[in-house]
Design a protein around this motif. Structure first.
Motif, PDB file in Angstrom:
ATOM      1  N   HIS A 145       0.808  -1.239   0.144  1.00 43.18           N
ATOM      2  CA  HIS A 145       0.047  -0.109  -0.027  1.00 43.18           C
ATOM      3  C   HIS A 145       0.861   1.174   0.060  1.00 43.18           C
ATOM      4  CE1 HIS A 145      -2.596   3.149   1.504  1.00 43.18           C
ATOM      5  NE2 HIS A 145      -1.585   3.453   2.392  1.00 43.18           N
ATOM      6  N   GLY A 146       1.849   1.481   0.866  1.00 43.09           N
ATOM      7  CA  GLY A 146       2.729   2.558   0.906  1.00 43.09           C
ATOM      8  C   GLY A 146       3.543   2.806  -0.187  1.00 43.09           C
ATOM      9  N   ALA A 147       3.971   1.843  -0.928  1.00 44.01           N
ATOM     10  CA  ALA A 147       4.498   2.038  -2.039  1.00 44.01           C
ATOM     11  C   ALA A 147       3.879   2.833  -3.139  1.00 44.01           C
ATOM     12  CB  ALA A 147       5.362   0.764  -2.687  1.00 44.01           C
ATOM     13  N   LEU A 148       2.747   2.060  -3.462  1.00 44.57           N
ATOM     14  CA  LEU A 148       1.714   2.737  -4.498  1.00 44.57           C
ATOM     15  C   LEU A 148       1.305   4.065  -4.059  1.00 44.57           C
ATOM     16  CD1 LEU A 148      -0.242  -0.281  -5.739  1.00 44.57           C
ATOM     17  CD2 LEU A 148       1.635   0.480  -6.708  1.00 44.57           C
ATOM     18  N   TYR A 149       1.072   4.155  -2.892  1.00 45.30           N
ATOM     19  CA  TYR A 149       0.505   5.598  -2.234  1.00 45.30           C
ATOM     20  C   TYR A 149       1.498   6.588  -2.341  1.00 45.30           C
ATOM     21  CZ  TYR A 149      -1.112   8.641   1.440  1.00 45.30           C
ATOM     22  OH  TYR A 149      -1.541   9.738   2.121  1.00 45.30           O
ATOM     23  N   ALA A 160       8.852   4.459 -10.874  1.00 49.47           N
ATOM     24  CA  ALA A 160       8.290   2.834 -11.002  1.00 49.47           C
ATOM     25  C   ALA A 160       7.808   2.672  -9.729  1.00 49.47           C
ATOM     26  CB  ALA A 160       9.314   2.092 -11.686  1.00 49.47           C
ATOM     27  N   ALA A 161       6.818   1.803  -9.783  1.00 51.66           N
ATOM     28  CA  ALA A 161       6.286   1.312  -8.254  1.00 51.66           C
ATOM     29  C   ALA A 161       5.624  -0.090  -8.407  1.00 51.66           C
ATOM     30  CB  ALA A 161       5.463   2.344  -7.725  1.00 51.66           C
ATOM     31  N   GLY A 162       5.575  -0.623  -7.148  1.00 52.31           N
ATOM     32  CA  GLY A 162       5.023  -2.172  -7.386  1.00 52.31           C
ATOM     33  C   GLY A 162       4.328  -2.344  -6.108  1.00 52.31           C
TER      34      GLY A 162
END
Length: 272
Positions: A145-149, A160-162
């Motif tokens: 959640h935190g990475a995309l947020y 980039a994000a995952g």
């Protein structure tokens, strides 16, 4: 025979002296926003020599864990830094920050810390390619959640994000994982819970700005919210990779999933 044995022993010793492997630093980083020092793990690839610059992947831990969770529970993550020729940074998001700047407790400003203060510190203290095109972020569960947020809200920082088994919609879980401590009760603040759910943040995305990879096990309790996110992104023509494999919410799944995530980021860095 003794001479041959000694030769082989000498060769083995020389090989050991010349062999290189990833280096793991445990660092203390300052947060002015929270007025405290915060630990992080920094994994440097075997080719890191203090001269060449490297891309960086920020790897976030889940609820109840800390900065050293990844390196302790998936020691092979060090090999991944070597294999993909990149730096991996594992921040401390406290055990239950959800990587928000909490509207309830002003002392919890982990969005500001990870996306701002920590990134700047890493770029200052290590040989990085200090550009969004060479910077990615991912994580598991709370960290997914935190990475995309963070990536959605800071597309100028991350290219980039995952997410692996990410809690990408927190609204179905009003009584879990100390979320109410960070946002206030859902019954009293439903708007906050929507605004801080990744599923409701797609309007923030600039077309083609982020390379995205989302991964979740078919038997994971977060599978339905991940599937809903994928379907919504698909409907809105938001390009992304979506991976579903047999698996549940555990380290066996994440130790496998992270290899796919890092390969995805490596290919992104090469293209950019």
């Amino acid at each position: 025979m003794r001479l041959i044995s000694r030769i082989f022993l000498l060769l083995a010793c020389c090989a050991g002296l010349t062999a290189r492997a990833a280096k793991v630093d445990t660092v203390t980083t300052p947060s002015a926003a929270m007025n405290k020092d915060i630990r992080a793990v920094v994994i440097l690839p075997d080719t890191y020599d203090g001269q060449k610059q490297f891309p960086v992947v920020y790897l976030l831990h889940g609820y109840g864990d800390r900065y050293n969770g990844w390196v302790n529970k998936v020691p092979a993550i060090k090999d991944e830094a070597d294999r993909n020729n990149l730096i991996i940074v594992c921040p401390d998001g406290n055990i239950s920050s959800w990587y928000f700047d909490s509207p309830v407790d002003k002392k919890w400003r982990y969005e500001t810390y990870v996306s701002g203060e920590l990134v700047k510190w890493i770029d200052k203290n290590y040989k990085t390619l200090a550009d969004r095109k060479a910077r990615a972020i991912t994580g598991l569960s709370m960290g997914g959640h935190g990475a995309l947020y963070l990536a959605f809200r800071h597309q100028d920082i991350f290219g980039a994000a995952g997410s692996m088994s990410g809690g990408v919609d927190i609204r179905p879980f009003p009584n879990n994982w100390e979320l109410a401590k960070r946002l206030g009760p859902k019954s009293a603040f439903p708007g906050r819970w929507s605004e801080n759910s990744v599923t409701e943040m797609l309007h923030l995305l600039s077309p083609g700005k982020l390379a995205l990879i989302i991964d979740c096990g078919k038997s994971d309790f977060f599978y339905e919210v991940n599937l809903a996110l994928h379907q919504k992104m698909d409907y809105l023509n938001i390009e992304h990779d979506f991976i579903v494999r047999p698996g549940v919410h555990n380290w066996e799944y994440w130790s496998n999933a992270v290899s796919y995530q890092l390969l995805f980021f490596k290919r992104f860095f090469v293209r950019k």
